[in-house]
Scaffold this active site. Structure first.
Site, PDB file in Angstrom:
ATOM      1  N   CYS A 183      -6.603   4.817   6.790  1.00 45.86           N
ATOM      2  CA  CYS A 183      -7.689   5.931   6.421  1.00 45.86           C
ATOM      3  C   CYS A 183      -8.958   5.719   7.291  1.00 45.86           C
ATOM      4  O   CYS A 183      -8.975   5.966   8.346  1.00 45.86           O
ATOM      5  CB  CYS A 183      -7.967   5.563   4.881  1.00 45.86           C
ATOM      6  N   ASP A 191      -1.458  15.434   2.265  1.00 49.47           N
ATOM      7  CA  ASP A 191      -2.773  14.803   2.478  1.00 49.47           C
ATOM      8  C   ASP A 191      -4.109  15.756   2.189  1.00 49.47           C
ATOM      9  O   ASP A 191      -4.083  16.819   3.277  1.00 49.47           O
ATOM     10  CB  ASP A 191      -2.909  14.013   3.687  1.00 49.47           C
ATOM     11  N   HIS A 219      -2.151  11.073   0.918  1.00 49.59           N
ATOM     12  CA  HIS A 219      -2.980  10.273   1.595  1.00 49.59           C
ATOM     13  C   HIS A 219      -2.763   8.832   0.794  1.00 49.59           C
ATOM     14  O   HIS A 219      -2.898   8.500  -0.349  1.00 49.59           O
ATOM     15  CB  HIS A 219      -4.478  10.815   1.329  1.00 49.59           C
TER      16      HIS A 219
END
Length: 226
Positions: A114, A162, A194
């Protein structure tokens, strides 16, 4: 095997974090946190790398702060001083190269998730001693890697569903790397969201994809961190 909270020092800068050591000397790998902070999940990634033979260090980029609140995580991420973080990562690269547990291994790997994925790309562009870079669905609006300076190969791991790192964003990253003739390998996992690698978040964790992604990571580091 479990690591410990400690600090690495280089360039007159001490960087706190989590260090996990292999049973025998092995290449250094930097593990970069998600926007939650240096949480147990990131420490477990460092431990898994140590079990695979790597000297793994996860710097605490939030200086002791962490959260489970998305709103607070967003605030912490946006408040991160990128220039200061770049200096910290440069120090960590040097400290890992000089660590007794990385004897004979001049190049360092880096892996991030991330926010940490985008920072991994950024650090690889700023540090020629990084020899392999893994980006798990990296995103940070204020981090702009200078891909012209990138010398390390990149492994990109992405999620089909995502909402943060969309297929369009992945395509744009691929276009940038192609523009500068860089070496990369991207994999997008169907049906995943995600953060699908984070096994502490059952709402998004996808065990099959996570298992395959980890296998790719280990093969990638083995190939590029001899």
């Amino acid at each position: 095997m479990a690591g410990q909270r400690t600090a690495l020092t280089a360039h007159n800068l001490s960087v706190p974090g989590y260090l996990s050591l292999p049973t025998a000397p092995g290449p250094g790998v930097i593990v970069l946190q998600e926007w939650w902070g240096l949480v147990p999940h990131i420490e477990s990634v460092a431990d898994r790398l140590a079990e695979a033979g790597y000297t793994a260090f996860a710097p605490d980029l939030y200086q002791g702060q962490s959260t489970t609140s998305p709103d607070e995580a967003g605030k912490l991420m946006m408040a991160l001083n990128i220039a200061q973080t770049a200096e910290q990562l440069r120090a960590v690269v040097q400290a890992l190269r000089e660590h007794p547990s990385t004897q004979g291994h001049p190049k360092v790997g880096i892996i991030g998730f991330c926010m940490g994925g985008q920072l991994a790309l950024y650090a690889a562009c700023e540090n020629p001693d990084i020899g392999a870079c893994v980006d798990f669905y990296g995103i940070h609006p204020n981090v702009k890697p200078n891909f012209a300076n990138l010398s390390a190969p990149v492994l990109g791991i992405f999620a089909e569903k995502d909402a943060f790192v969309t297929p369009e964003a992945v395509a744009a990253l691929r276009q940038e790397l192609d523009r500068y003739g860089k070496t990369y390998d991207f994999e997008t996992y169907p049906g995943t969201d995600h953060a699908f690698f984070n096994d502490t978040r059952p709402e998004v964790y996808h065990p099959d994809a996570a298992y395959d992604a980890w296998d790719r990571v280990l093969r990638f580091f083995k190939a590029h961190l001899p």
